[in-house]
Write a protein that holds these residues in place. Structure first.
Motif, PDB file in Angstrom:
ATOM      1  N   GLY A  20       0.992  -1.165   0.152  1.00 25.33           N
ATOM      2  CA  GLY A  20       0.167   0.055   0.044  1.00 25.33           C
ATOM      3  C   GLY A  20       0.974   1.247  -0.056  1.00 25.33           C
ATOM      4  N   ASP A  21       1.964   1.118   0.914  1.00 22.85           N
ATOM      5  CA  ASP A  21       2.788   2.457   0.668  1.00 22.85           C
ATOM      6  C   ASP A  21       3.453   2.648  -0.525  1.00 22.85           C
ATOM      7  OD1 ASP A  21       2.348   2.702   3.536  1.00 22.85           O
ATOM      8  OD2 ASP A  21       4.104   1.632   3.998  1.00 22.85           O
ATOM      9  N   SER A  22       3.967   1.592  -1.215  1.00 24.70           N
ATOM     10  CA  SER A  22       4.439   1.547  -2.627  1.00 24.70           C
ATOM     11  C   SER A  22       3.336   2.152  -3.533  1.00 24.70           C
ATOM     12  CB  SER A  22       4.748   0.119  -3.036  1.00 24.70           C
ATOM     13  OG  SER A  22       5.466   0.174  -4.268  1.00 24.70           O
ATOM     14  N   LEU A  23       2.223   1.815  -3.653  1.00 24.03           N
ATOM     15  CA  LEU A  23       1.297   2.174  -4.595  1.00 24.03           C
ATOM     16  C   LEU A  23       1.069   3.556  -4.288  1.00 24.03           C
ATOM     17  CD1 LEU A  23      -0.948  -0.921  -4.705  1.00 24.03           C
ATOM     18  CD2 LEU A  23       0.975  -0.418  -5.999  1.00 24.03           C
ATOM     19  N   ALA A  24       0.860   3.846  -3.053  1.00 23.51           N
ATOM     20  CA  ALA A  24       0.736   5.499  -2.919  1.00 23.51           C
ATOM     21  C   ALA A  24       1.926   6.350  -3.128  1.00 23.51           C
ATOM     22  CB  ALA A  24       0.492   5.723  -1.289  1.00 23.51           C
ATOM     23  N   ALA A  25       3.097   5.907  -3.081  1.00 29.66           N
ATOM     24  CA  ALA A  25       4.231   6.500  -3.732  1.00 29.66           C
ATOM     25  C   ALA A  25       4.167   6.493  -5.169  1.00 29.66           C
ATOM     26  CB  ALA A  25       5.592   5.620  -3.239  1.00 29.66           C
ATOM     27  N   SER A  26       3.713   5.784  -5.997  1.00 28.95           N
ATOM     28  CA  SER A  26       3.491   5.543  -7.354  1.00 28.95           C
ATOM     29  C   SER A  26       2.566   6.667  -7.709  1.00 28.95           C
ATOM     30  CB  SER A  26       2.896   4.309  -7.879  1.00 28.95           C
ATOM     31  OG  SER A  26       4.077   3.441  -7.777  1.00 28.95           O
ATOM     32  N   ALA A  28       1.980   9.513  -5.838  1.00 27.15           N
ATOM     33  CA  ALA A  28       2.782  10.911  -5.693  1.00 27.15           C
ATOM     34  C   ALA A  28       3.794  10.969  -7.089  1.00 27.15           C
ATOM     35  CB  ALA A  28       3.477  10.775  -4.358  1.00 27.15           C
ATOM     36  N   LEU A  29       4.575   9.974  -7.296  1.00 28.41           N
ATOM     37  CA  LEU A  29       5.592  10.208  -8.344  1.00 28.41           C
ATOM     38  C   LEU A  29       4.914  10.715  -9.669  1.00 28.41           C
ATOM     39  CD1 LEU A  29       8.721   9.704  -8.796  1.00 28.41           C
ATOM     40  CD2 LEU A  29       7.784   7.745  -9.985  1.00 28.41           C
ATOM     41  N   ALA A  30       3.699  10.028  -9.825  1.00 29.82           N
ATOM     42  CA  ALA A  30       2.763  10.389 -11.235  1.00 29.82           C
ATOM     43  C   ALA A  30       2.411  11.867 -11.188  1.00 29.82           C
ATOM     44  CB  ALA A  30       1.784   9.478 -11.274  1.00 29.82           C
ATOM     45  N   ARG A  31       1.886  12.303  -9.909  1.00 32.89           N
ATOM     46  CA  ARG A  31       1.525  13.620  -9.950  1.00 32.89           C
ATOM     47  C   ARG A  31       2.569  14.808  -9.892  1.00 32.89           C
ATOM     48  NH1 ARG A  31      -3.693  14.240  -7.309  1.00 32.89           N
ATOM     49  NH2 ARG A  31      -2.812  15.974  -6.236  1.00 32.89           N
ATOM     50  N   ALA A  32       3.706  14.031  -9.274  1.00 33.89           N
ATOM     51  CA  ALA A  32       4.846  15.155  -9.655  1.00 33.89           C
ATOM     52  C   ALA A  32       5.506  15.259 -10.950  1.00 33.89           C
ATOM     53  CB  ALA A  32       6.012  14.810  -8.750  1.00 33.89           C
ATOM     54  N   ALA A  33       5.366  13.960 -11.760  1.00 38.17           N
ATOM     55  CA  ALA A  33       5.650  14.219 -13.243  1.00 38.17           C
ATOM     56  C   ALA A  33       4.628  14.664 -13.847  1.00 38.17           C
ATOM     57  CB  ALA A  33       5.825  12.487 -13.474  1.00 38.17           C
ATOM     58  N   GLU A  34       3.477  14.976 -13.515  1.00 37.47           N
ATOM     59  CA  GLU A  34       2.709  15.643 -14.334  1.00 37.47           C
ATOM     60  C   GLU A  34       2.847  17.030 -14.091  1.00 37.47           C
ATOM     61  OE1 GLU A  34      -1.966  14.712 -14.860  1.00 37.47           O
ATOM     62  OE2 GLU A  34      -1.846  15.688 -13.044  1.00 37.47           O
ATOM     63  N   ALA A  35       3.018  17.532 -12.929  1.00 35.33           N
ATOM     64  CA  ALA A  35       3.303  18.872 -12.691  1.00 35.33           C
ATOM     65  C   ALA A  35       4.767  19.471 -13.346  1.00 35.33           C
ATOM     66  CB  ALA A  35       3.356  19.075 -10.883  1.00 35.33           C
ATOM     67  N   GLN A 309      15.934   6.172  -9.634  1.00 39.33           N
ATOM     68  CA  GLN A 309      16.488   4.809  -8.865  1.00 39.33           C
ATOM     69  C   GLN A 309      16.811   5.085  -7.494  1.00 39.33           C
ATOM     70  OE1 GLN A 309      15.856   1.786  -9.699  1.00 39.33           O
ATOM     71  NE2 GLN A 309      16.145   1.525 -11.825  1.00 39.33           N
ATOM     72  N   SER A 310      16.408   6.151  -6.922  1.00 40.15           N
ATOM     73  CA  SER A 310      16.722   6.489  -5.573  1.00 40.15           C
ATOM     74  C   SER A 310      16.044   5.494  -4.770  1.00 40.15           C
ATOM     75  CB  SER A 310      16.202   7.828  -5.018  1.00 40.15           C
ATOM     76  OG  SER A 310      16.782   8.827  -5.833  1.00 40.15           O
ATOM     77  N   PRO A 311      16.767   5.335  -3.451  1.00 42.92           N
ATOM     78  CA  PRO A 311      16.194   4.105  -2.689  1.00 42.92           C
ATOM     79  C   PRO A 311      15.010   4.121  -2.161  1.00 42.92           C
ATOM     80  CG  PRO A 311      18.551   4.754  -1.836  1.00 42.92           C
ATOM     81  CD  PRO A 311      17.791   5.824  -3.076  1.00 42.92           C
ATOM     82  N   ASP A 312      14.346   5.539  -1.810  1.00 43.66           N
ATOM     83  CA  ASP A 312      13.091   5.704  -1.250  1.00 43.66           C
ATOM     84  C   ASP A 312      12.239   6.586  -2.016  1.00 43.66           C
ATOM     85  OD1 ASP A 312      13.524   8.547  -0.039  1.00 43.66           O
ATOM     86  OD2 ASP A 312      15.103   7.482   0.823  1.00 43.66           O
ATOM     87  N   ALA A 313      10.905   6.686  -1.660  1.00 39.65           N
ATOM     88  CA  ALA A 313       9.876   7.356  -2.506  1.00 39.65           C
ATOM     89  C   ALA A 313      10.111   8.775  -2.392  1.00 39.65           C
ATOM     90  CB  ALA A 313       8.679   7.047  -1.959  1.00 39.65           C
ATOM     91  N   GLY A 314      10.585   9.337  -1.376  1.00 44.47           N
ATOM     92  CA  GLY A 314      10.841  10.896  -1.379  1.00 44.47           C
ATOM     93  C   GLY A 314      12.055  11.374  -2.108  1.00 44.47           C
TER      94      GLY A 314
END
Length: 331
Positions: A20-26, A28-35, A309-314
């Motif tokens: 669940g954490d991983s999918l929430a991070a996905s 967040a990553l897509a929203r950042a990519a869009e912006a 490829q950073s080790p964590d979502a942030g």
């Protein structure tokens, strides 16, 4: 940058993290990519890998699409021999109907798994040999011109979801050229045939209804940080994790510590493993963008697909944003 940038998200599950954490991070990553102005985000089908959460690719695309508004989303890719063309057409036809003009469908012929997992998927051992025919069958379903009498993809027929052929060998290059489809090369982990495959694709390309000119996407690994040394240390951590994921499969696999992995990568025996991540850059945003410019020319690419490829979502989101700040105009 003179070529567009896109994102490959493997939905990594870090140590101590839930799916669940991983999918929430996905999301967040897509929203950042869009912006930030990236063209698209792709998700890859993998199975039986505890550190990757993108196995149900179409479900993940649907979830991310519901939390974004403009950016293209797709599979990079669906491993078509694991599925019937009709089911894939229905799934991606549904996605296109829900999110018109935002869905891509990249297709590969690898299993995305090991042999035992292939059995669990009920994968036909000869399915890869029918890949070209299955691509044509899927394409016809999406066009509403079924090659199977009496069968239509509902949803799917008439949606004409754009297809991309994924590959890391000359086979995919030849097929994409013959069918007049875009070609995406998996140079982020299988770099050996990049230059030859792109040459074969460009020389053999035949225009199609979908595509008038050849179009190459090439994948590359990136870690960007304000401190270049920090970025390079992040990449070292990721490289170790990559090796462990390859070597530590199954209950009898040896458990390796960081020193053992580093020694392996530095040895003659580990050279092939080390070379799998040949096209990787870690550094400051300026260093990263300089490398991406070189790589785009080297790969003769029309678009780069970046695996952050950073080790964590942030830190992945931060790496994405820092790269975009030097290379892209925000959307």
């Amino acid at each position: 940058m003179t070529v567009p940038l896109s994102v490959l998200d493997l939905a990594p599950v870090a140590e101590g993290q839930t799916v669940g954490d991983s999918l929430a991070a996905s999301v967040a990553l897509a929203r950042a990519a869009e912006a930030s102005g990236y063209r698209r985000v792709w998700y890859a089908e993998h199975h039986n890998m505890p550190t990757i959460a993108s196995s149900a690719t179409s479900v993940l695309i649907a979830h991310v699409a519901a939390h974004t508004s403009r950016i293209r989303l797709g599979a990079g890719g669906v491993m078509l021999p694991n599925h019937s063309p009709l089911v894939v057409a229905e799934q991606f036809g549904t996605l296109e109907s829900l999110h018109p003009g935002r869905i891509d469908l990249g297709l590969g012929r690898a299993p995305g798994s090991d042999r035992t997992t292939s059995y669990a998927l009920r994968r036909d051992p000869g399915a890869a040999d029918r890949f070209a025919d299955d691509v044509l069958e899927l394409q016809a379903f999406l066009a509403g011109e079924s090659r199977v009498p009496g069968v239509q993809a509902v949803p799917g027929a008439g949606t004409r979801v754009p297809l991309y052929v994924l590959g890391s060998s000359l086979f995919g290059a030849q097929l994409a050229a013959a069918l007049g489809l875009p070609y995406a090369f998996a140079s982020h982990f299988a770099p050996a045939a990049l230059e030859q495959a792109v040459d074969v694709y460009r020389r053999g390309f035949r225009p199609s209804e979908q595509l008038a000119e050849p179009y190459v996407l090439a994948a590359v690994n990136v870690v960007a940080a304000e401190d270049g040394d920090d970025a390079r240390e992040q990449l070292r951590t990721v490289r170790r994790s990559f090796v462990k994921r390859i070597l530590q499969r199954g209950p009898d696999a040896p458990l390796l510590d960081d020193e053992q992995v580093d020694a392996l990568l530095a040895s003659d025996q580990g050279a092939q493993l080390a070379d799998m991540l040949r096209y990787s850059v870690a550094g400051t945003p300026d260093e990263v963008v300089d490398y991406l410019g070189w790589f785009a020319e080297h790969a003769r690419a029309d678009e780069l697909v970046v695996a952050f490829q950073s080790p964590d979502a942030g830190r992945r989101v931060r790496s994405l944003e820092l790269t975009a700040a030097r290379a892209l105009v925000p959307a």
